[in-house]
Every structure is written in C-alpha cells, then in structure tokens.
Design a protein around this motif. Structure first.
Motif, mmCIF file in Angstrom:
data_model
loop_
_atom_site.group_PDB
_atom_site.id
_atom_site.type_symbol
_atom_site.label_atom_id
_atom_site.label_comp_id
_atom_site.label_asym_id
_atom_site.label_seq_id
_atom_site.Cartn_x
_atom_site.Cartn_y
_atom_site.Cartn_z
ATOM 1 N N LEU A 1 0.828 -1.203 0.000
ATOM 2 C CA LEU A 1 0.000 0.000 0.000
ATOM 3 C C LEU A 1 0.864 1.257 0.000
ATOM 4 O O LEU A 1 0.553 2.237 -0.687
ATOM 5 N N SER A 2 1.972 1.232 0.753
ATOM 6 C CA SER A 2 2.879 2.373 0.765
ATOM 7 C C SER A 2 3.488 2.612 -0.617
ATOM 8 O O SER A 2 3.623 3.760 -1.058
ATOM 9 N N GLU A 3 3.834 1.537 -1.322
ATOM 10 C CA GLU A 3 4.370 1.690 -2.676
ATOM 11 C C GLU A 3 3.326 2.270 -3.624
ATOM 12 O O GLU A 3 3.635 3.149 -4.446
ATOM 13 N N LEU A 4 2.091 1.795 -3.499
ATOM 14 C CA LEU A 4 1.032 2.291 -4.370
ATOM 15 C C LEU A 4 0.775 3.774 -4.112
ATOM 16 O O LEU A 4 0.538 4.550 -5.050
ATOM 17 N N VAL A 5 0.849 4.196 -2.860
ATOM 18 C CA VAL A 5 0.661 5.607 -2.532
ATOM 19 C C VAL A 5 1.745 6.449 -3.189
ATOM 20 O O VAL A 5 1.487 7.522 -3.739
ATOM 21 N N SER A 6 2.998 5.972 -3.151
ATOM 22 C CA SER A 6 4.093 6.727 -3.758
ATOM 23 C C SER A 6 3.999 6.758 -5.278
ATOM 24 O O SER A 6 4.454 7.711 -5.912
ATOM 25 N N LEU A 7 3.396 5.737 -5.883
ATOM 26 C CA LEU A 7 3.262 5.693 -7.338
ATOM 27 C C LEU A 7 2.170 6.619 -7.862
ATOM 28 O O LEU A 7 2.170 6.969 -9.046
ATOM 29 N N THR A 8 1.242 6.989 -7.012
ATOM 30 C CA THR A 8 0.062 7.727 -7.479
ATOM 31 C C THR A 8 0.121 9.204 -7.127
ATOM 32 O O THR A 8 -0.917 9.858 -7.032
ATOM 33 N N THR A 9 1.309 9.742 -6.940
ATOM 34 C CA THR A 9 1.438 11.178 -6.656
ATOM 35 C C THR A 9 0.841 12.001 -7.803
ATOM 36 O O THR A 9 1.111 11.730 -8.979
ATOM 37 N N GLY A 10 0.037 12.981 -7.447
ATOM 38 C CA GLY A 10 -0.559 13.848 -8.452
ATOM 39 C C GLY A 10 -1.881 13.377 -8.993
ATOM 40 O O GLY A 10 -2.488 14.074 -9.806
ATOM 41 N N LEU A 11 -2.375 12.213 -8.552
ATOM 42 C CA LEU A 11 -3.670 11.729 -9.025
ATOM 43 C C LEU A 11 -4.778 12.235 -8.105
ATOM 44 O O LEU A 11 -4.609 12.325 -6.887
ATOM 45 N N SER A 12 -5.912 12.537 -8.686
ATOM 46 C CA SER A 12 -7.060 13.015 -7.923
ATOM 47 C C SER A 12 -7.828 11.824 -7.344
ATOM 48 O O SER A 12 -7.618 10.677 -7.754
ATOM 49 N N PRO A 13 -8.743 12.062 -6.387
ATOM 50 C CA PRO A 13 -9.560 10.955 -5.879
ATOM 51 C C PRO A 13 -10.344 10.242 -6.966
ATOM 52 O O PRO A 13 -10.500 9.016 -6.918
ATOM 53 N N ALA A 14 -10.835 10.982 -7.959
ATOM 54 C CA ALA A 14 -11.540 10.331 -9.065
ATOM 55 C C ALA A 14 -10.593 9.437 -9.857
ATOM 56 O O ALA A 14 -10.977 8.332 -10.286
ATOM 57 N N ASP A 15 -9.343 9.884 -10.057
ATOM 58 C CA ASP A 15 -8.358 9.049 -10.752
ATOM 59 C C ASP A 15 -8.061 7.780 -9.959
ATOM 60 O O ASP A 15 -7.927 6.690 -10.535
ATOM 61 N N LEU A 16 -7.943 7.921 -8.644
ATOM 62 C CA LEU A 16 -7.645 6.752 -7.803
ATOM 63 C C LEU A 16 -8.787 5.744 -7.846
ATOM 64 O O LEU A 16 -8.554 4.535 -7.921
ATOM 65 N N LEU A 17 -10.015 6.244 -7.811
ATOM 66 C CA LEU A 17 -11.157 5.339 -7.887
ATOM 67 C C LEU A 17 -11.201 4.624 -9.222
ATOM 68 O O LEU A 17 -11.431 3.400 -9.290
ATOM 69 N N GLN A 18 -10.960 5.352 -10.306
ATOM 70 C CA GLN A 18 -10.941 4.738 -11.629
ATOM 71 C C GLN A 18 -9.813 3.726 -11.741
ATOM 72 O O GLN A 18 -9.973 2.647 -12.337
ATOM 73 N N LEU A 19 -8.669 4.047 -11.150
ATOM 74 C CA LEU A 19 -7.522 3.137 -11.194
ATOM 75 C C LEU A 19 -7.855 1.810 -10.519
ATOM 76 O O LEU A 19 -7.582 0.727 -11.062
ATOM 77 N N VAL A 20 -8.441 1.864 -9.332
ATOM 78 C CA VAL A 20 -8.767 0.639 -8.596
ATOM 79 C C VAL A 20 -9.854 -0.150 -9.321
ATOM 80 O O VAL A 20 -9.794 -1.388 -9.404
ATOM 81 N N GLU A 21 -10.857 0.537 -9.861
ATOM 82 C CA GLU A 21 -11.913 -0.170 -10.594
ATOM 83 C C GLU A 21 -11.357 -0.880 -11.820
ATOM 84 O O GLU A 21 -11.747 -2.010 -12.123
ATOM 85 N N THR A 22 -10.444 -0.223 -12.545
ATOM 86 C CA THR A 22 -9.829 -0.856 -13.708
ATOM 87 C C THR A 22 -9.015 -2.067 -13.300
ATOM 88 O O THR A 22 -9.052 -3.126 -13.962
ATOM 89 N N ALA A 23 -8.268 -1.958 -12.196
ATOM 90 C CA ALA A 23 -7.461 -3.084 -11.726
ATOM 91 C C ALA A 23 -8.344 -4.252 -11.310
ATOM 92 O O ALA A 23 -8.000 -5.417 -11.568
ATOM 93 N N ARG A 24 -9.483 -3.974 -10.683
ATOM 94 C CA ARG A 24 -10.366 -5.062 -10.263
ATOM 95 C C ARG A 24 -10.988 -5.764 -11.465
ATOM 96 O O ARG A 24 -11.251 -6.969 -11.420
#
Length: 699
Positions: A458-481
C-alpha cells in the motif's frame, strides 16, 4: 385529544384532533393547525358530499340534520404519537404580575416544560417557533391585550382572561383566550378545568406546529384513507381515518426548475475517504444549521480546485450531514434562451430557501452562470448583467433571514467568477480543494484496496500515485479489479501496470518495430532511466516502457512526481538536463556512425527550455548578472541576446558531456537495463532498482 365541532349550512362535522392532524398533513392546508378552521372547510364539504353520495337514501328516510363524526384509527394515533415523541414545547408568560407566574406553572401540564416569564415579549431569535406565548389580559384589560403580539406569529398565542370576560367574547376570540381565575393568597387551584383544557389545546397546537414545519421542510405529506359507516337508526356518518405512509411532494417552482427539492442526500462524511481537514472546517456550519436558536442568515462557501477532487460529492455530504432540505442544481440549469427566464428561476429558487428554517443550496460549476461581466461578449453583456443582478440580490436577501441557509458552490475556474459575488458577505469564503497529499491518498487507497494489500504494498502504491485526484484513484482501482481474475485479489503487478497506462495513455495497436529499431528505442529510454536513477535519485524512475503509445511515442521513461515540489538549484537543473540528453547520448553510444534519430526532438526542446529558464529567469549562470531577462527593455534584451544564447549553449554542451561520460562509465549497467526492457517491454520501479543496483561513480 379533544373534538372540534364545525357547522356547515345546517350540517355538523365533529373531528378529533388526531384525525384533524391527518387531514391537514395529507392536504398540506394552511400553515399549521391554528389556521386549519378555514382550511378544512373544503374538506368538510367533501366529507358531507361523500356521506350524502354513499348514504343519501338512508339519510333521506331519517330525521334531523346529518352529523359526520371523524375519528383517527389506531395507526394514525401511533403516527401522531411518534411524531411528537421527544419534542419539547417552550412556554413564555407575558405579565407584570409576579404572583401569576407560580400559579400558571402549577396549572401547566408537564409537556409545557419550564415556564419563562417577563414583562416584555421575547425576541424572535431567542424564542424558537412552535412555542406558546401566554399573554396576561387580566392586568391590562381584555380589549387591549387580545390583539396578537406582532412579530411573534410563529408562536401559539393565548390570552389569559377571567371567566366573566371569557363568556362575553365572540367564538373567534374565545379560541385565542383561556379562562382562568385570578390567584388568591391561599386559594387552592380548584375549579380550573377550563384553564387546564385550554393549556392542553395550546400544547397540541404547538406540537403540531413542530410536526408541520418538520414535514414541510422535507416536503413530506401523509397518505391517508377514510372508512365510513352509517350509524343505524341515526343521521350520523362515522368516519375512521387511517394512516398509510408518507410521500414527498414537489412545488410549482420545483417542477419548472426540474430539480429535486427537499431531498436529503444519502452521502455522509463517512462515505468520503480523506478530506479530514475540510470536514472539520464545516463542523461549525453543520452545528449552526441544526441549532433551532442559531442566528438566521446566510453562510456561503465556494469550493474550487482541479477536476476530480471531490468537490461536488463533499457538498452532497454536507447536505446529508445537515439533515435539512437541499437543492442540488448545476449552474447551467439556470441558463435559458428566453429573456428573463434565468432571472425568474434564480428568484424562485432562492425564494424557496427563504421559506425554510434551515436549508442547503448547492450550485455545481458556478462559473457556468456567474462568469465575470468584463469577460462577456458584447451581445451577451446585457443579459449577463441582468442575471448577475438577480443572483446578487437573491443572495443579499438570504442574509436577512428569516431562516438559516448554507450556500455551497463549486468551480474549477475561480478566476472566471464575478468579483462582486466573491466579496465578503456573499460568497466570500473560498476554499481550495487540491489534489490529495500522501496521507490523504493513503486514506483513500486504504479504503479502496486496504483488504487486498499489505502495508508495504500500500505504501508503494501511494508513492506511485502522486498527483492523481480521488476520481483518478477510484478509476484506477476499478480498472485493476476488472483485470483481476476472480477470485484473485488485487496484486501490485496489476496496479503498477494500470498506473503506468493511466500516465502513458492507450497502447497503439498494430504497430510492430523491427528488432534493430526496438533495440535502439530500448537504449534511448534506458539512457534516460539510468541518468535519472543516478543523478536525480533512485526513487525518481517509476516506469520504463518499450511499447508504442497512441499519442505517438515509441517508448517512454516516466519519472515519479515530487510530493511537495522540487527545489531547482544548479545541481538539480544540470541533472535534469543530462537526463533529457541521455537518450540521444545512449543512441550515439549504440551506433556511433549513425548518431541519434529524430525521436530526440522532444528531449532537446525540454532541455533547451530548462536551460533558458536557468540562465534568463533564475539567474543561475555565473558569467551573467542575476537579472530577469524577460523583464528587460527590448533594446537591452537585443544587446544581451548574443551572450545569453552562448550561455544556454554552454549549459547544454556541459549536460551533454555529463550524459555521455556517465553512460560510458556505466555501459554494463546500461546493457543490463536494455536487455531487461527488451524481455519485459515494461519495467516498473522495483524491477528497475533490481537491475541497476549501485552506480560506479558520482558523476
């Protein structure tokens, strides 16, 4: 509850209080129970017509006039009891006779609560609506004191008169009066049944005022149905009113605006991950909205920031937490092609807010309605000025009360909003909702994938997603699932790939490079990655790709974004310049006779731009004075242009030499990175760290 008697052209209708509640609440007649006498006349007529239509023949054969008795069913009684459960009624006694205060306190039922008394009427803000105001008419004279106290029409007003005066009053005046015997020094409180009954009726009216206002604030009414039966041998129709459910109603202006009014959003603060500071900031507003004694007026905030940061959802959560009626409307819905229509919709919407004790208005994308008047096209200037005038006047009207209104607006372009709206007293509180920091991203991602990843991942994923908005993070997780094979849990490999694709864009299908071209691209991108790793830090290189992208690039080396920004000193600038030029240097190292290809165009453009800023704007060159070249007069710029261009060229040449030298000394590490990239086509941060290891020197 007592029974009310209504006479209508020789007919009599007797209605229990609870049944009267059901009638008024189902028809939304009048403001409250106090105004129900005139309001129920149409209902009485309906009941009589119903009785005659159903039992006309039986009634015609009987004698006497028709009597309609309406009682409440058990379900309606339970509904009334539930609505008043927990409600409190405040009572104020307006009198100059101090001996009367304990006497009245002893006569009041327990539901009346603690009695407040004074010689002057209570202030409307200090005394909530739905209370009882008792006016001592025995001290000042009935003719003067039977007049309602102005400014306190939100209270149930009753005048205390002696029994003899009460008998001389008209029926309308008797409804506003309570007969009471003047207290004696040792006189027991006996013979006061009429007074106790009058107090009970006043408390019932006050309780109904609370229930009616609460239902009206949420645009709710009761659904009821009536069962009737003719009493055998008598001209009496017995009616039983039953409670079915509640339903939401709309008003005329709501239908014309086509917006949901009175809906309390289901979103709450607990549904929003992160944003703890913003939630704490609105706690005060929520406490103000929920406090019946809160000062009436307006509180307004404009939430601004980049798209996808959750501004609209947060406004819905504030409305949900407030628990009061809300209007959620996009600003574009106020726009109309018809002259004057936009102004009408603005006025009607804000007029609906003024009717409520507490309400929330959310205007999404405010810049679509309230853009700066000096940026308006000439042919639209008159219409825009008229709309802005209506909007400003409507907001100013809310500042005067009578209720409490919270206005929340969202926008991505604060600089486009009319300054007259953003001044203090209107929409003066502007709150920036920026991209989430590392702690907020941790909270968001923890809520989205916390059960699938351990703390390290989880710490690595947080560092990889610098600059992403909450909407981007939600879309990212939905795509991964979607890509995870059920019941397989999310893995970091899938998440890394999705993060890379979100930055790089869609892969270009159908484009295949030859082995020699693929190796050339691999050298180019690996050169960028090696210099970034060694000169800018191992954490900088996030992804390395050999896959052609739809936007035109044949490969890519993506750097991790800095969390808090990066301080550009001379060392950092030179490191970035060397990194930009490392792709060209790596291609030259692979094929000295051929040199670099045309793919270095973007690298050279970025390097030249950075070197120019370092020399002309940041004053980093030691051979030139520390000045801002762009702020000089044109003649001075022309005079210095030759020296400036020479210094920019010198910076580029120094960075190019640095890149060449570093790659030559680390040729083996470069070759390992190239081979790994050719095998995998995409390398992520952990893979790059494993291949590169430690640099040979600190060039």
């Amino acid at each position: 509850m007592p029974t009310h008697l209504y006479s209508f052209e020789g007919f009599e209708v007797r209605i229990e209080d609870e049944a009267l509640w059901g009638l008024v609440m189902s028809r939304s007649l009048g403001r409250d129970l106090r105004a129900s006498r005139k309001g129920v006349e149409s209902l009485i007529l309906d009941l009589l017509l119903l009785g005659q239509s159903r039992y006309g023949r039986e009634i015609a054969n009987g004698t006497g006039s028709l009597t309609f008795t309406l009682r409440a069913g058990e379900d309606l009684r339970n509904q009334c009891a539930q609505c008043v459960e927990g409600l409190e009624v405040q009572t104020f006694l307006l009198t100059r006779n101090q001996r009367l205060i304990p006497w009245i306190q002893g006569l009041l039922p327990e539901e009346a609560g603690t009695l407040e008394a004074g010689s002057e009427p209570p202030h409307p803000r200090a005394f909530p609506r739905g209370g009882i105001l008792l006016v001592d008419a025995m001290s000042d004279g009935a003719e003067r004191s039977l007049q309602p106290v102005l400014g306190l029409d939100g209270l149930v007003q009753r005048h205390l008169v002696d029994p003899e005066t009460f008998r001389t009053l008209s029926p309308e005046e008797q409804e506003r009066a309570i007969p009471i015997q003047a207290p004696a020094t040792k006189s027991p409180r006996s013979g006061q049944l009429a007074a106790r009954k009058g107090f009970g009726v006043a408390i019932t009216a006050a309780l109904f005022s609370h229930v009616f206002r609460r239902a009206r604030a949420r645009s709710l009414r009761w659904r009821v149905h009536l069962e009737t039966d003719l009493a055998p041998g008598a001209n009496r129709v017995d009616g039983l009113l039953h409670f079915d459910s509640t339903e939401r109603i709309f008003r005329a202006q709501d239908l014309r605006l086509d917006v949901g009014w009175g809906e309390v959003p289901a979103v709450r603060f607990k549904d929003i991950l992160g944003q703890d500071e913003l939630k704490a900031r609105f706690k005060e507003h929520l406490a103000w909205l929920s406090d019946p004694k809160g000062a009436p007026g307006l509180k307004a905030s404009v939430l601004w920031g980049p798209p996808g940061t959750g501004k609209s959802m947060f406004c819905q959560a504030v409305s949900g937490e407030a628990g009061c009626p809300s209007i959620l409307v996009p600003a574009s819905q106020f726009q109309s092609m018809w002259s004057g229509e936009s102004e009408r919709m603005v006025r009607e919407t804000f007029a609906a807010l003024r009717e409520q004790d507490a309400a929330v208005l959310v205007i999404d994308e405010l810049d679509a309605l309230a853009w700066r008047r000096d940026q308006t096209h000439p042919w639209m200037a008159q219409d825009q000025s008229s709309i802005m005038g209506a909007l400003i006047a409507a907001i100013d009207g809310l500042r005067k009360g009578p209720g409490r209104v919270l206005v929340l607006c969202t926008t991505n372009q604060l600089d486009r909003i009319e300054p007259a709206l953003l001044r203090s007293g209107r929409l003066g509180e502007t709150i920036q909702v920026g991209l989430p920091g590392i702690e907020e991203r941790g909270a968001i991602l923890g809520g989205l994938v916390g059960m699938d990843l351990d703390d390290q991942a989880l710490s690595e994923l947080v560092s990889l997603t610098t600059g992403l908005s909450p909407a981007d993070l939600l879309q990212l997780v939905e795509t991964a699932r979607k890509r995870a094979v059920p019941p397989q849990r999310l893995s970091m490999n899938i998440l890394r790939q999705v993060v890379f694709e979100s930055r790089a864009g869609e892969r270009k299908r159908g484009l295949h490079l030859s082995d020699s071209d693929k190796r050339r691209v691999a050298f180019h991108e690996s050169g960028h990655a090696l210099l970034a790793h060694d000169l800018l830090g191992p954490e900088k290189v996030a992804h390395l790709s050999l896959m052609p992208q739809a936007k035109g690039s044949l490969g890519a080396a993506y750097l991790a974004r800095s969390e808090d920004g990066e301080m550009f000193d001379r060392r950092v600038v030179m490191g970035h310049l060397a990194m930009f030029l490392a792709g060209k240097a790596a291609e030259t190292l692979l094929a000295p006779d051929l040199g670099a290809c045309g793919g270095v165009e973007q690298d050279l453009a970025e390097a030249t731009n950075l070197a120019q800023r370092a020399v002309t704007a940041w004053g980093m060159d030691d051979t030139l004075p520390p000045l801002s070249f762009g702020d000089l007069a044109p003649t001075v710029q022309h005079h210095l242009s030759h020296r400036v261009s020479e210094r920019i060229q010198a910076w580029i040449q120094e960075a190019d030499a640095c890149a060449r030298g570093h790659l030559e000394q680390n040729r083996d590490r470069l070759e390992r990175l190239v081979e790994g990239l050719l095998r995998a086509e995409t390398l992520h941060h952990p893979d790059i760290l494993a291949i590169l290891g430690t640099p040979k020197n600190d060039t």
